[in-house]
Design a protein around this motif. Structure first.
Motif, short mmCIF file in Angstrom:
data_model
loop_
_atom_site.label_atom_id
_atom_site.label_comp_id
_atom_site.label_asym_id
_atom_site.label_seq_id
_atom_site.Cartn_x
_atom_site.Cartn_y
_atom_site.Cartn_z
N SER A 135 28.06 -12.17 -3.94
CA SER A 135 27.44 -13.09 -5.09
C SER A 135 28.03 -14.48 -4.75
O SER A 135 29.15 -14.65 -4.36
CB SER A 135 27.64 -12.38 -6.31
N PRO A 136 27.20 -15.42 -5.32
CA PRO A 136 27.61 -16.83 -5.11
C PRO A 136 28.82 -17.20 -5.87
O PRO A 136 29.28 -16.36 -6.91
CB PRO A 136 26.27 -17.77 -5.80
N HIS A 149 24.36 -15.79 1.94
CA HIS A 149 23.62 -15.51 0.67
C HIS A 149 22.65 -14.79 0.96
O HIS A 149 21.68 -15.05 1.82
CB HIS A 149 23.38 -16.96 0.15
N ASP A 154 18.48 -20.64 -3.95
CA ASP A 154 18.80 -20.97 -5.50
C ASP A 154 20.27 -21.10 -5.65
O ASP A 154 20.76 -20.91 -6.84
CB ASP A 154 18.35 -19.71 -6.34
N TRP A 155 21.18 -21.39 -4.76
CA TRP A 155 22.76 -21.50 -4.91
C TRP A 155 22.83 -22.98 -5.08
O TRP A 155 22.63 -23.62 -3.88
CB TRP A 155 23.50 -20.95 -3.63
#
Length: 301
Positions: A135-136, A149, A154-155
């Motif tokens: 996960s980020p 990712h 969307d990071w």
């Protein structure tokens, strides 16, 4: 910015404070550090004198950290852990230039590692450290140069390079009781295995085959490797990413039991922080993986 030496305690005094906080007593800390009790006490007294802050409360022959001491010990523990990790990475890399990557386990094993093998053959001066992450995270707080990712772009605060499509293949063990010609509706009567991070994957697959999924139930797994192992053990039908399914199909442990499903809005990306200029080694890796990507730029725009 240069930090005055008077603000930099010795490593030995910091290790003594961390050990007392972790183990609860100076006696236990001395045993852990292979020092005498008096040596640990001297280190702690020297640390207090240098900082000008009371870190310990002496209770008879025992010691107890003050609230300031406990807070400082937590910071010290993080710094010592970072120093130990940096030293370990330097020792592993030797004279080579190192990159640290955060990679989901299955994608790393079955898609990325073969490409990294080719990259390292072409660039033997580069050393790559891998850590499993799914996960980020905050690049500013973590010691990673880049990461993998999955999902959409969307990071926040990173650059994106799409590497692979999200293509899932329905598979089962060859001796699974299914008709010779399997239809999507046949799978509704089978145990379906689910990945907890992609709870809607089976629903999306059935809808793409124009079959109403209804209320799907089945065992949950947290890793694709566990999901694949359950399928090869005959526990049900799984949706596996093509880079993992292909291996299982080629060796005959699993068979494909329906059309592959592709989500055009989701990809596997290489990401790296926008605010920092990529190192020379990272630029080499970015350009190498850009040539190996199976995603056209227009697809991920």
């Amino acid at each position: 910015m240069s930090i005055p030496r008077r603000f930099l305690p010795t490593i030995s005094s910091l290790r003594a404070l961390e050990a007392v906080d972790r183990l609860g007593t100076a006696v236990a800390a001395a045993r852990d550090l292979d020092l005498t009790h008096s040596a640990v006490s001297r280190q702690l007294k020297s640390l207090e004198d240098q900082l000008g802050v009371k870190l310990l409360i002496r209770e008879g022959k025992g010691l107890r950290l003050t609230s300031a001491g406990r807070s400082y010990a937590r910071s010290v523990r993080d710094c010592l852990a970072d120093l130990a990790q940096a030293s370990l990475q330097l020792r592993a890399a030797g004279d080579r230039n190192a990159l640290s990557l955060a990679i989901p386990l299955t994608f790393g094993l079955y898609w990325l590692d073969p490409h990294l093998g080719a990259f390292l053959q072409a660039h033997p001066e580069v050393h790559i450290n891998r850590t499993t992450r799914n996960s980020p995270f905050d690049f500013a707080a973590e010691k990673f140069d880049a990461a993998i990712h999955f999902g959409t772009a969307d990071w926040p605060g990173v650059e994106f390079l799409p590497l692979a499509r999200n293509r899932l293949v329905p598979v089962a063990r060859p001796d699974t009781a299914l008709p010779d010609t399997v239809t999507p509706a046949d799978l509704l009567r089978m145990p379906l295995l689910h990945l907890s991070s992609r709870p809607g994957a089976w629903e999306s697959w059935f809808l793409q085959q124009d079959v109403a999924p209804g209320h799907l139930r089945g065992a949950l797994f947290d890793q694709f490797l566990s999901l694949a192992n359950a399928a090869t053990s005959g526990l049900g039908v799984a949706l596996l990413p093509d880079f993992l399914a292909d291996r299982e199909l080629q060796c005959g442990r699993l068979v494909q039991v329906g059309p592959a499903f592709e989500d055009p809005g989701s990809f596997y990306y290489l990401v790296w922080p926008q605010e920092a200029e990529p190192s020379g080694e990272l630029r080499l890796l970015i350009e190498f993986l850009r040539r190996r990507s199976d995603v056209r730029p227009a697809e991920s725009a």
